[in-house]
Design an enzyme around this catalytic site. Structure first.
Site, mmCIF file in Angstrom:
data_model
loop_
_atom_site.group_PDB
_atom_site.id
_atom_site.type_symbol
_atom_site.label_atom_id
_atom_site.label_comp_id
_atom_site.label_asym_id
_atom_site.label_seq_id
_atom_site.Cartn_x
_atom_site.Cartn_y
_atom_site.Cartn_z
ATOM 1 N N GLY A 143 -12.313 40.023 25.897
ATOM 2 C CA GLY A 143 -13.462 39.680 27.058
ATOM 3 C C GLY A 143 -12.761 37.797 27.529
ATOM 4 O O GLY A 143 -12.603 37.172 26.374
ATOM 5 N N GLN B 175 -15.593 30.319 30.736
ATOM 6 C CA GLN B 175 -14.277 29.915 29.763
ATOM 7 C C GLN B 175 -13.378 29.505 30.611
ATOM 8 O O GLN B 175 -11.732 29.229 30.458
ATOM 9 C CB GLN B 175 -13.784 31.440 28.774
ATOM 10 C CG GLN B 175 -14.888 31.524 27.773
ATOM 11 C CD GLN B 175 -14.664 32.703 27.424
ATOM 12 O OE1 GLN B 175 -14.473 33.686 27.505
ATOM 13 N NE2 GLN B 175 -13.661 32.307 26.318
ATOM 14 N N CYS C 100 -13.201 33.927 19.401
ATOM 15 C CA CYS C 100 -12.942 33.357 20.844
ATOM 16 C C CYS C 100 -11.923 32.601 21.267
ATOM 17 O O CYS C 100 -11.124 31.894 21.097
ATOM 18 C CB CYS C 100 -14.406 32.274 20.930
ATOM 19 S SG CYS C 100 -14.721 31.930 22.410
ATOM 20 N N LEU C 101 -11.876 33.171 23.141
ATOM 21 C CA LEU C 101 -10.148 32.183 23.354
ATOM 22 C C LEU C 101 -10.598 30.715 22.890
ATOM 23 O O LEU C 101 -9.885 29.872 23.558
ATOM 24 C CB LEU C 101 -10.033 32.982 24.487
ATOM 25 C CG LEU C 101 -9.847 34.193 24.616
ATOM 26 C CD1 LEU C 101 -9.683 34.523 26.143
ATOM 27 C CD2 LEU C 101 -8.644 34.570 24.135
ATOM 28 N N HIS D 277 -21.108 39.109 23.185
ATOM 29 C CA HIS D 277 -20.510 37.568 23.216
ATOM 30 C C HIS D 277 -20.138 37.511 23.874
ATOM 31 O O HIS D 277 -20.865 36.221 24.129
ATOM 32 C CB HIS D 277 -18.938 38.852 22.503
ATOM 33 C CG HIS D 277 -18.100 37.030 22.187
ATOM 34 N ND1 HIS D 277 -17.776 36.356 20.712
ATOM 35 C CD2 HIS D 277 -16.622 36.171 22.809
ATOM 36 C CE1 HIS D 277 -16.963 35.712 20.624
ATOM 37 N NE2 HIS D 277 -16.847 35.723 22.336
ATOM 38 N N GLU D 278 -19.771 37.698 25.638
ATOM 39 C CA GLU D 278 -19.271 37.827 26.454
ATOM 40 C C GLU D 278 -20.723 36.955 27.373
ATOM 41 O O GLU D 278 -20.691 36.560 27.898
ATOM 42 C CB GLU D 278 -18.290 38.599 27.525
ATOM 43 C CG GLU D 278 -17.015 39.016 27.137
ATOM 44 C CD GLU D 278 -16.631 37.956 26.116
ATOM 45 O OE1 GLU D 278 -16.696 36.948 27.060
ATOM 46 O OE2 GLU D 278 -16.056 37.771 25.321
ATOM 47 N N HIS E 190 -22.302 33.815 26.948
ATOM 48 C CA HIS E 190 -20.866 32.770 26.981
ATOM 49 C C HIS E 190 -22.178 32.436 28.680
ATOM 50 O O HIS E 190 -22.440 31.057 29.151
ATOM 51 C CB HIS E 190 -19.593 33.396 27.555
ATOM 52 C CG HIS E 190 -18.818 33.183 26.641
ATOM 53 N ND1 HIS E 190 -18.201 31.759 25.933
ATOM 54 C CD2 HIS E 190 -17.838 33.049 25.932
ATOM 55 C CE1 HIS E 190 -18.257 31.822 25.087
ATOM 56 N NE2 HIS E 190 -17.553 32.911 25.119
#
Length: 195
Positions: A45, A50, A107-108, A149-150, A153
């Site tokens: 995701g 991000q 998380c990235l 999760h996304e 953000h």
């Protein structure tokens, strides 16, 4: 085009995003770029903050989770993730229901840190697709978790916000190191202290 991933500590990760107007951006190109960026970093995701954009869009691709299940002979593959590749524009979670369950998230934007996060099992979401059609859909299990999760953000929340106080204290130095660029990631990143 592959964007650098914005690292923990950048203020954009803590800002609530704004809704996108129709024809404001080339959504198809942006979606392609976001998928390319996400896949290049081995993510499932990616949300607009991000990659440094304060707009309400995220992409998901649950295929890696479905493939992992297939490799484990004891697990049945999660068929809901096999074709779970979507772009969510101007999403709004309408309802979350069911038992909260834990899963170790990462998380990235926060490489090298993982932790158990409890989230409700099922959600109902309204969003627009790349052709600006509106949808209202229900997701459960891992698909719901990826969306949650996304979606966080887009609200300026990160998975580390859900961790117990003791765990937060334990990872505090690692988070500071990430924000300073003292981290190994196998993808390009943008660090707040290196602007």
């Amino acid at each position: 085009m592959i964007y650098p991933i914005v690292a923990y500590g950048d203020p954009i990760l803590r800002k609530p995003t704004r809704f996108i107007e129709k024809d404001e951006v080339d959504l198809k190109k942006l979606s392609e770029d976001m998928f390319e960026t996400m896949h290049g970093a081995n993510g499932v995701g990616l949300a607009a903050p991000q990659i440094g954009l304060n707009i309400r869009i995220f992409v998901v691709d649950g295929t890696p989770f479905a493939e992992r299940d297939e490799e484990d002979e004891d697990d049945e593959p999660d068929l809901s993730l096999v074709d779970f590749k979507k772009t969510f524009i101007n999403p709004e979670i309408l309802e979350e229901t069911g038992e909260e369950w834990a899963f170790e998230e990462g998380c990235l934007s926060i490489p090298g840190i993982r932790g158990d996060v409890y989230r409700p099992e099922t959600l109902r979401i309204r969003y627009r697709d790349l052709d600006w059609n509106e949808h209202e859909e229900t997701y459960s299990g891992m698909a719901a978790r990826i969306i949650q999760h996304e979606y966080d953000h887009l609200l300026g929340k990160l998975f580390v916000d859900y961790l117990p106080t003791l765990k937060k204290q334990f990872i505090k130095k690692k988070l500071t190191d990430i924000s300073k660029g003292n981290v190994d990631a196998d993808y390009r990143m943008r660090f707040p202290s290196r602007r």
